[in-house]
Design a protein around this motif. Structure first.
Motif, PDB file in Angstrom:
ATOM      1  N   GLY A 106       0.796  -1.218   0.000  1.00 37.37           N
ATOM      2  CA  GLY A 106       0.000   0.000   0.000  1.00 37.37           C
ATOM      3  C   GLY A 106       0.827   1.266   0.000  1.00 37.37           C
ATOM      4  N   THR A 112      -1.924   8.816   6.206  1.00 38.13           N
ATOM      5  CA  THR A 112      -2.946   7.784   6.067  1.00 38.13           C
ATOM      6  C   THR A 112      -2.440   6.662   5.176  1.00 38.13           C
ATOM      7  OG1 THR A 112      -4.669   9.460   6.316  1.00 38.13           O
ATOM      8  CG2 THR A 112      -5.355   7.343   5.432  1.00 38.13           C
ATOM      9  N   TYR A 114      -3.193   3.504   2.718  1.00 39.16           N
ATOM     10  CA  TYR A 114      -4.190   2.951   1.805  1.00 39.16           C
ATOM     11  C   TYR A 114      -3.629   1.709   1.144  1.00 39.16           C
ATOM     12  CZ  TYR A 114      -6.441   7.515   2.171  1.00 39.16           C
ATOM     13  OH  TYR A 114      -7.041   8.655   2.645  1.00 39.16           O
ATOM     14  N   THR A 115      -4.445   0.661   1.064  1.00 35.71           N
ATOM     15  CA  THR A 115      -4.038  -0.527   0.327  1.00 35.71           C
ATOM     16  C   THR A 115      -4.284  -0.262  -1.154  1.00 35.71           C
ATOM     17  OG1 THR A 115      -6.231  -1.548   0.407  1.00 35.71           O
ATOM     18  CG2 THR A 115      -4.713  -2.023   2.267  1.00 35.71           C
ATOM     19  N   GLU A 118      -7.894  -0.245  -2.135  1.00 33.75           N
ATOM     20  CA  GLU A 118      -8.619   1.002  -1.868  1.00 33.75           C
ATOM     21  C   GLU A 118      -8.286   2.090  -2.892  1.00 33.75           C
ATOM     22  OE1 GLU A 118      -8.847   0.614   2.988  1.00 33.75           O
ATOM     23  OE2 GLU A 118      -6.996   1.336   2.058  1.00 33.75           O
ATOM     24  N   LEU A 119      -7.146   1.960  -3.554  1.00 36.23           N
ATOM     25  CA  LEU A 119      -6.717   2.937  -4.562  1.00 36.23           C
ATOM     26  C   LEU A 119      -7.495   2.708  -5.856  1.00 36.23           C
ATOM     27  CD1 LEU A 119      -4.737   5.129  -5.617  1.00 36.23           C
ATOM     28  CD2 LEU A 119      -3.150   3.270  -6.125  1.00 36.23           C
ATOM     29  N   VAL A 135      -9.401   7.426  -3.772  1.00 35.07           N
ATOM     30  CA  VAL A 135      -9.455   6.201  -2.978  1.00 35.07           C
ATOM     31  C   VAL A 135     -10.865   5.976  -2.452  1.00 35.07           C
ATOM     32  CG1 VAL A 135      -7.025   6.240  -2.288  1.00 35.07           C
ATOM     33  CG2 VAL A 135      -8.704   7.431  -0.900  1.00 35.07           C
ATOM     34  N   LYS A 136     -11.147   4.715  -2.166  1.00 35.91           N
ATOM     35  CA  LYS A 136     -12.414   4.360  -1.530  1.00 35.91           C
ATOM     36  C   LYS A 136     -12.056   3.538  -0.296  1.00 35.91           C
ATOM     37  CE  LYS A 136     -17.022   2.692  -2.344  1.00 35.91           C
ATOM     38  NZ  LYS A 136     -18.012   2.428  -3.380  1.00 35.91           N
ATOM     39  N   LYS A 137     -12.265   4.155   0.864  1.00 34.42           N
ATOM     40  CA  LYS A 137     -11.946   3.507   2.132  1.00 34.42           C
ATOM     41  C   LYS A 137     -13.152   3.646   3.049  1.00 34.42           C
ATOM     42  CE  LYS A 137      -8.308   3.191   5.558  1.00 34.42           C
ATOM     43  NZ  LYS A 137      -6.919   3.509   5.830  1.00 34.42           N
ATOM     44  N   GLU A 144      -6.671  12.205  -2.137  1.00 30.93           N
ATOM     45  CA  GLU A 144      -5.480  12.634  -1.419  1.00 30.93           C
ATOM     46  C   GLU A 144      -4.541  13.261  -2.434  1.00 30.93           C
ATOM     47  OE1 GLU A 144      -4.662  12.525   1.770  1.00 30.93           O
ATOM     48  OE2 GLU A 144      -6.118  11.142   2.610  1.00 30.93           O
TER      49      GLU A 144
END
Length: 167
Positions: A106, A112, A114-115, A118-119, A135-137, A144
């Protein structure tokens, strides 16, 4: 500590302390999230903007000015304000040294993690040297962005393509 004639001074002092707490939280969060990085880890410096350096100089100059004025006038609030402003400048300096990390599992950006799952999208604004991610988290779509050095754009993109897309 908060003895004084002006409640506005006390409010401003409390606001500065809250800003310091926010920056310390971001530094702590970044330190904590670095432990989530695994595998081959690549670090990219985030260049500071002119605005950040001007803000830092302003905080230090105002802090020194308040200290001198507070000592001359024997004003405890001004002295407290100066100490808080200098601490804020130091914490801000540390926070602006935040790095961008790209690892096999990630990306750590703006404190923060992010994996790659999630990207969703990433790109670069080559005129401003901005790296931008969608991203979707936690079921929320966010974006970002951070500054990168122009010479880091290609290696950064290559690493993300390698880890996200397997290319």
């Amino acid at each position: 500590m908060f003895k004084g004639k002006n409640n506005l001074d006390n409010f401003v002092l409390i606001m500065y302390i809250a800003i310091i707490a926010f920056f310390i939280y971001r530094i702590y969060k970044s330190f904590k999230n670095k432990k989530l990085l695994a595998g081959d880890i690549n670090k990219f410096d985030r260049p500071s903007t002119t605005f950040e350096w001007v803000l830092l100089a302003f905080l230090l100059a105002t802090g020194v000015f308040n200290l001198i004025a507070g000592i001359k006038q024997n004003n405890q609030n001004a002295i407290y304000m100066s100490v808080v402003m200098v601490v804020l400048a130091i914490v801000f300096l540390v926070a602006q040294q935040n790095k961008l990390y790209v690892a096999e599992n990630g990306i750590l950006i703006n404190s923060t993690f992010y994996t790659y799952k999630e990207l969703k999208k990433w790109g670069f604004d080559k005129e401003k040297n901005d790296f931008v991610m969608a991203v979707k988290k936690d079921r929320q779509d966010t974006s970002e962005a951070t500054k990168v050095k122009s010479e880091d754009i290609k290696p950064l993109n290559d690493l993300i393509r390698k880890y996200k897309l397997g290319k």
